[in-house]
Motif scaffolding. Structure first.
Motif, PDB file in Angstrom:
ATOM      1  N   TYR A   1       0.851  -1.193   0.000  1.00  0.00           N
ATOM      2  CA  TYR A   1       0.000   0.000   0.000  1.00  0.00           C
ATOM      3  C   TYR A   1       0.885   1.241   0.000  1.00  0.00           C
ATOM      4  O   TYR A   1       2.014   1.200   0.491  1.00  0.00           O
ATOM      5  CB  TYR A   1      -0.864   0.057   1.270  1.00  0.00           C
ATOM      6  CG  TYR A   1      -1.822  -1.080   1.466  1.00  0.00           C
ATOM      7  CD1 TYR A   1      -3.176  -0.933   1.170  1.00  0.00           C
ATOM      8  CD2 TYR A   1      -1.397  -2.300   1.998  1.00  0.00           C
ATOM      9  CE1 TYR A   1      -4.067  -1.977   1.376  1.00  0.00           C
ATOM     10  CE2 TYR A   1      -2.286  -3.351   2.208  1.00  0.00           C
ATOM     11  CZ  TYR A   1      -3.621  -3.181   1.894  1.00  0.00           C
ATOM     12  OH  TYR A   1      -4.504  -4.208   2.104  1.00  0.00           O
TER      13      TYR A   1
ATOM     14  N   TRP B   1      -1.224  -9.979   3.061  1.00  0.00           N
ATOM     15  CA  TRP B   1      -2.452  -9.181   2.908  1.00  0.00           C
ATOM     16  C   TRP B   1      -3.371  -9.348   4.122  1.00  0.00           C
ATOM     17  O   TRP B   1      -3.977  -8.394   4.601  1.00  0.00           O
ATOM     18  CB  TRP B   1      -3.165  -9.595   1.622  1.00  0.00           C
ATOM     19  CG  TRP B   1      -4.310  -8.700   1.231  1.00  0.00           C
ATOM     20  CD1 TRP B   1      -4.493  -7.391   1.583  1.00  0.00           C
ATOM     21  CD2 TRP B   1      -5.418  -9.044   0.398  1.00  0.00           C
ATOM     22  NE1 TRP B   1      -5.658  -6.899   1.010  1.00  0.00           N
ATOM     23  CE2 TRP B   1      -6.237  -7.899   0.268  1.00  0.00           C
ATOM     24  CE3 TRP B   1      -5.801 -10.212  -0.280  1.00  0.00           C
ATOM     25  CZ2 TRP B   1      -7.425  -7.886  -0.479  1.00  0.00           C
ATOM     26  CZ3 TRP B   1      -6.966 -10.201  -1.041  1.00  0.00           C
ATOM     27  CH2 TRP B   1      -7.763  -9.046  -1.136  1.00  0.00           C
TER      28      TRP B   1
ATOM     29  N   GLU C   1     -10.080  -2.567  -2.576  1.00  0.00           N
ATOM     30  CA  GLU C   1      -8.912  -3.448  -2.652  1.00  0.00           C
ATOM     31  C   GLU C   1      -9.311  -4.905  -2.879  1.00  0.00           C
ATOM     32  O   GLU C   1      -8.575  -5.681  -3.473  1.00  0.00           O
ATOM     33  CB  GLU C   1      -8.040  -3.321  -1.393  1.00  0.00           C
ATOM     34  CG  GLU C   1      -8.704  -3.843  -0.155  1.00  0.00           C
ATOM     35  CD  GLU C   1      -7.881  -3.586   1.106  1.00  0.00           C
ATOM     36  OE1 GLU C   1      -6.887  -4.283   1.323  1.00  0.00           O
ATOM     37  OE2 GLU C   1      -8.244  -2.680   1.873  1.00  0.00           O
TER      38      GLU C   1
ATOM     39  N   LYS D   1      -3.717   3.572  -0.554  1.00  0.00           N
ATOM     40  CA  LYS D   1      -4.288   2.618  -1.507  1.00  0.00           C
ATOM     41  C   LYS D   1      -3.358   1.439  -1.737  1.00  0.00           C
ATOM     42  O   LYS D   1      -2.126   1.581  -1.717  1.00  0.00           O
ATOM     43  CB  LYS D   1      -4.527   3.301  -2.862  1.00  0.00           C
ATOM     44  CG  LYS D   1      -5.710   4.268  -2.861  1.00  0.00           C
ATOM     45  CD  LYS D   1      -7.039   3.537  -2.808  1.00  0.00           C
ATOM     46  CE  LYS D   1      -8.205   4.460  -2.552  1.00  0.00           C
ATOM     47  NZ  LYS D   1      -9.367   3.834  -1.994  1.00  0.00           N
ATOM     48  N   MET D   2      -3.953   0.274  -1.989  1.00  0.00           N
ATOM     49  CA  MET D   2      -3.161  -0.872  -2.420  1.00  0.00           C
ATOM     50  C   MET D   2      -2.544  -0.523  -3.777  1.00  0.00           C
ATOM     51  O   MET D   2      -3.237  -0.031  -4.668  1.00  0.00           O
ATOM     52  CB  MET D   2      -4.047  -2.114  -2.557  1.00  0.00           C
ATOM     53  CG  MET D   2      -3.275  -3.362  -2.932  1.00  0.00           C
ATOM     54  SD  MET D   2      -4.348  -4.724  -3.438  1.00  0.00           S
ATOM     55  CE  MET D   2      -4.742  -5.471  -1.877  1.00  0.00           C
TER      56      MET D   2
END
Length: 390
Positions: free
Chosen positions: A35, A115, A217, A351-352
């Motif tokens: 990210y 993740w 995401e 953001k990813m």
């Protein structure tokens, strides 16, 4: 300053981060993610900001799920099974997953790791950046009394409009205390049209059911694994595999709504209770959604649209007036509740940017319905648009 923890509960986060985390553990336990912090508003950060941010993240490594919090989750979120709650019991933030550099007045930050672990960082980090920024820049806010009056005035407008509203304002709140005060007012004066908060910690404090489903995401990762064409559809099918009919709101704008509706087939349109609008013209989107349901002989009046794009009472009035007797509108109101206290709002996102579904890292993008909300590398945005014929 150093003794004060801005985030003091593992649950002080958006609910959808936990629902996604549960799904990731079950379906993609070995996947990794990266990210990045994006300073859209070009804010300048005071000296020592990076250091104080790191200090706050260190404190977060001490947070653990309490037994009362677990009992709350078992009662109010029965679709989060005991194997996931056992995982959450053991979960602790690891600040080594976050790299922060301050160069002069700029902050750079990236997050990397499994993740299933890194998914929880985004929202609390943004809340910390926001609160620290206002503190260190000496921003002056209106008094609690004025916040109370202002929030009550908004509630009166929503009551007159006979709309359902939820609170979505964790990530860009002015401060934890302002957030808590606003929710107290919503709880006291918002009945029965106030339907809840996306913040799990406050939902626990006020003993209410949290609201929310999944974030961009989830679909961006599916694009990295399965390609842009089918990402929306497979992401929704996977969601159904985990949650069945629960948490049935589909997110519509990761690769623009036109691509979403192509993927939102009759079966998915029937099973999901509705869709979420997060970018582009809300009235145009409502028209598209109604047409889409009618095409499949599904009565739109039984379906919902959750509107969550930068709302205020005026926008809500326009949208609800259009939707009347056509489809059920619900409004997720964020910063207009938790950061309407004087100083300008921060325009920041995390953001990813890359995903590792299997053996190699893949850059991910979000196209959105408006250019400003798109994220990702230019060449990948170009590739996504070319692939999707946009």
């Amino acid at each position: 300053m150093n003794n004060f923890s801005i985030v003091s509960s593992l649950l002080d986060n958006d609910f959808y981060k936990f629902t996604m985390q549960n799904a990731v553990i079950k379906l993609f336990p070995l996947a990794k993610a990266k990210y990045e912090f994006i300073n859209r508003g070009k804010h300048t950060f005071p000296k020592n900001f990076g250091y104080l941010l790191k200090e706050n993240l260190k404190k977060m490594s001490l947070l653990k799920l309490s037994s009362e919090e677990r009992i709350y989750l078992e009662k109010y979120c029965p679709y989060l099974d005991s194997s996931y709650l056992d995982f959450l019991n053991k979960y602790q933030y690891n600040p080594k997953e976050v790299n922060i550099y301050q160069k002069g007045k700029n902050i750079q930050m990236n997050i990397e790791g499994l993740w299933s672990r890194t998914i929880l960082w985004e929202v609390p980090i943004m809340a910390i950046i926001s609160e620290l920024y206002y503190k260190l820049t000496g921003a002056k806010r209106i008094s609690n009394k004025k916040i109370t009056i202002l929030t009550k005035e908004k509630l009166k407008k929503y009551e007159r409009l006979k709309v359902q509203i939820g609170e979505y304002g964790t990530r860009r709140r002015y401060s934890y205390r302002v957030h808590k005060l606003v929710l107290k007012i919503l709880m006291e004066y918002g009945y029965p049209f106030f339907i809840g908060s996306s913040n799990l910690h406050f939902s626990h404090i006020f003993s209410i059911k949290p609201i929310g489903t999944q974030g961009h995401e989830w679909i961006m990762f599916h694009a990295a694994k399965y390609g842009f064409d089918e990402a929306d559809r497979i992401a929704m099918e996977n969601w159904l595999n985990i949650y069945g009919g629960n948490l049935g709101i589909a997110l519509s704008d990761t690769y623009t709504s036109s691509i979403f509706f192509k993927n939102f087939n009759k079966k998915l349109s029937s099973i999901f209770k509705g869709v979420r609008h997060d970018s582009g013209d809300p009235i145009f989107f409502a028209k598209e959604t109604i047409q889409h349901y009618k095409k499949f002989q599904i009565n739109p009046i039984r379906k919902k649209i959750i509107f969550s794009d930068n709302l205020n009472p005026y926008k809500v009035a326009d949208i609800s007036s259009f939707c009347k007797n056509k489809i059920i509108p619900i409004f997720g109101i964020g910063t207009n509740f938790t950061n309407d206290v004087g100083p300008p709002n921060m325009n920041i996102v995390i953001k990813m940017v890359q995903a590792l579904p299997e053996k190699k890292w893949v850059s991910v993008v979000k196209l959105s319905n408006v250019k400003e909300k798109s994220t990702g590398k230019k060449n990948m945005i170009f590739l996504a648009k070319k692939t999707l014929h946009l």
